[in-house]
Design a protein around this motif. Structure first.
Motif, PDB file in Angstrom:
ATOM      1  N   ILE A 119       0.841  -1.208   0.000  1.00 34.61           N
ATOM      2  CA  ILE A 119       0.000   0.000   0.000  1.00 34.61           C
ATOM      3  C   ILE A 119       0.868   1.247   0.000  1.00 34.61           C
ATOM      4  CG2 ILE A 119      -1.605   1.342   1.431  1.00 34.61           C
ATOM      5  CD1 ILE A 119      -2.916  -1.354   2.202  1.00 34.61           C
ATOM      6  N   GLU A 120       1.919   1.228   0.823  1.00 39.65           N
ATOM      7  CA  GLU A 120       2.822   2.386   0.868  1.00 39.65           C
ATOM      8  C   GLU A 120       3.494   2.593  -0.489  1.00 39.65           C
ATOM      9  OE1 GLU A 120       5.464   1.474   4.081  1.00 39.65           O
ATOM     10  OE2 GLU A 120       3.967   1.926   5.627  1.00 39.65           O
ATOM     11  N   GLN A 121       3.939   1.514  -1.109  1.00 39.54           N
ATOM     12  CA  GLN A 121       4.574   1.625  -2.425  1.00 39.54           C
ATOM     13  C   GLN A 121       3.577   2.150  -3.457  1.00 39.54           C
ATOM     14  OE1 GLN A 121       6.049  -2.317  -3.177  1.00 39.54           O
ATOM     15  NE2 GLN A 121       7.939  -1.986  -1.997  1.00 39.54           N
ATOM     16  N   GLN A 122       2.350   1.645  -3.412  1.00 35.49           N
ATOM     17  CA  GLN A 122       1.334   2.100  -4.353  1.00 35.49           C
ATOM     18  C   GLN A 122       0.974   3.567  -4.109  1.00 35.49           C
ATOM     19  OE1 GLN A 122       0.226   0.589  -7.092  1.00 35.49           O
ATOM     20  NE2 GLN A 122       1.728  -0.973  -6.566  1.00 35.49           N
ATOM     21  N   GLU A 123       0.946   3.983  -2.837  1.00 36.19           N
ATOM     22  CA  GLU A 123       0.674   5.385  -2.539  1.00 36.19           C
ATOM     23  C   GLU A 123       1.774   6.280  -3.109  1.00 36.19           C
ATOM     24  OE1 GLU A 123       0.187   5.626   1.685  1.00 36.19           O
ATOM     25  OE2 GLU A 123      -1.914   5.007   1.607  1.00 36.19           O
ATOM     26  N   VAL A 124       3.026   5.823  -2.971  1.00 34.16           N
ATOM     27  CA  VAL A 124       4.138   6.595  -3.524  1.00 34.16           C
ATOM     28  C   VAL A 124       3.986   6.694  -5.039  1.00 34.16           C
ATOM     29  CG1 VAL A 124       6.635   6.546  -3.931  1.00 34.16           C
ATOM     30  CG2 VAL A 124       5.747   6.111  -1.636  1.00 34.16           C
ATOM     31  N   LEU A 125       3.703   5.539  -5.679  1.00 31.88           N
ATOM     32  CA  LEU A 125       3.511   5.556  -7.145  1.00 31.88           C
ATOM     33  C   LEU A 125       2.318   6.419  -7.532  1.00 31.88           C
ATOM     34  CD1 LEU A 125       4.170   1.818  -8.048  1.00 31.88           C
ATOM     35  CD2 LEU A 125       5.607   3.789  -8.609  1.00 31.88           C
ATOM     36  N   TRP A 126       1.245   6.313  -6.788  1.00 30.26           N
ATOM     37  CA  TRP A 126       0.030   7.086  -7.060  1.00 30.26           C
ATOM     38  C   TRP A 126       0.328   8.586  -6.952  1.00 30.26           C
ATOM     39  CZ3 TRP A 126      -4.416   6.165  -9.275  1.00 30.26           C
ATOM     40  CH2 TRP A 126      -5.479   7.031  -9.081  1.00 30.26           C
ATOM     41  N   ASN A 127       1.026   8.969  -5.887  1.00 31.63           N
ATOM     42  CA  ASN A 127       1.376  10.374  -5.706  1.00 31.63           C
ATOM     43  C   ASN A 127       2.276  10.865  -6.842  1.00 31.63           C
ATOM     44  OD1 ASN A 127      -0.095  10.679  -3.340  1.00 31.63           O
ATOM     45  ND2 ASN A 127       1.617  10.094  -2.036  1.00 31.63           N
ATOM     46  N   GLU A 128       3.215  10.028  -7.292  1.00 34.35           N
ATOM     47  CA  GLU A 128       4.063  10.401  -8.431  1.00 34.35           C
ATOM     48  C   GLU A 128       3.215  10.602  -9.688  1.00 34.35           C
ATOM     49  OE1 GLU A 128       7.067   7.396  -8.881  1.00 34.35           O
ATOM     50  OE2 GLU A 128       8.059   7.934  -7.002  1.00 34.35           O
ATOM     51  N   ARG A 129       2.278   9.686  -9.918  1.00 38.61           N
ATOM     52  CA  ARG A 129       1.410   9.790 -11.116  1.00 38.61           C
ATOM     53  C   ARG A 129       0.515  11.034 -11.031  1.00 38.61           C
ATOM     54  NH1 ARG A 129       4.822   6.807 -12.490  1.00 38.61           N
ATOM     55  NH2 ARG A 129       4.574   4.648 -13.075  1.00 38.61           N
TER      56      ARG A 129
END
Length: 192
Positions: A119-129
């Protein structure tokens, strides 16, 4: 050493019993009457033979007692071994249950930690996107503004050229007035 009256009587009775009995080695507890010994006034004629038989009887009794003790020890040993096997099996069962519980807890913790990490990794990716999208949106707005200005100017030129063709003469007018009209028309067209 003085023997009590009762002790002396017991010894005499035992002596009479032993004098009248023959010991058999096959069945030491089964007493039979002695057939070859003759009794004379309560005494045996063959005293040496009687002592050998008594010694042999005591030895046999000790051997039998030893065998019984050995058999009892073997029985107790078997019982202890069986009990130990049962206890070992119970310990193994408890250890297996504990192992399964630990594996289950470890899996749950690992799953939770994995999910948190994912979830943390996806949040980081989501925030980057999202940042990339916002940047792209700003770039599009800038390009759209530039494109509109160019489009407005081109529309103004095209409109003046068409009007001049229709009228057959040059139109002298305020460009700002026409640009405002074009902007309003484009805004209405974009809303629709």
């Amino acid at each position: 050493m003085k023997l009590s009256f009762l002790g002396v009587e017991v010894m005499r009775s035992l002596s009479k019993v032993l004098k009248s009995v023959v010991f058999e080695s096959d069945k030491p507890l089964l007493l039979k009457e002695h057939s070859t010994a003759s009794q004379k006034n309560g005494r045996m004629l063959n005293n040496g033979s009687l002592l050998n038989k008594v010694k042999h009887t005591h030895q046999k009794i000790y051997e039998d007692a030893g065998k019984r003790l050995l058999e009892e020890a073997l029985v107790k040993t078997r019982e202890i071994i069986e009990k130990s096997k049962k206890e070992a099996q119970e310990l193994i069962s408890k250890a297996e249950a504990k192992k399964q519980q630990i594996e289950k807890e470890a899996f749950s913790k690992g799953y939770e930690n994995g999910m948190k990490t994912a979830i943390e990794q996806q949040e980081v990716l989501w925030n980057e996107r999202i940042k990339e999208l916002e940047k792209t949106q700003k770039d599009l707005k800038k390009k759209n503004t530039i494109f509109r200005k160019n489009l407005e100017e081109e529309c103004l030129k095209l409109s003046l050229a068409i009007a001049e063709k229709i009228l057959g003469s040059t139109i002298q007018a305020d460009n700002n007035l026409f640009l405002n009209l074009i902007r309003k028309s484009m805004e209405r067209a974009s809303e629709e």
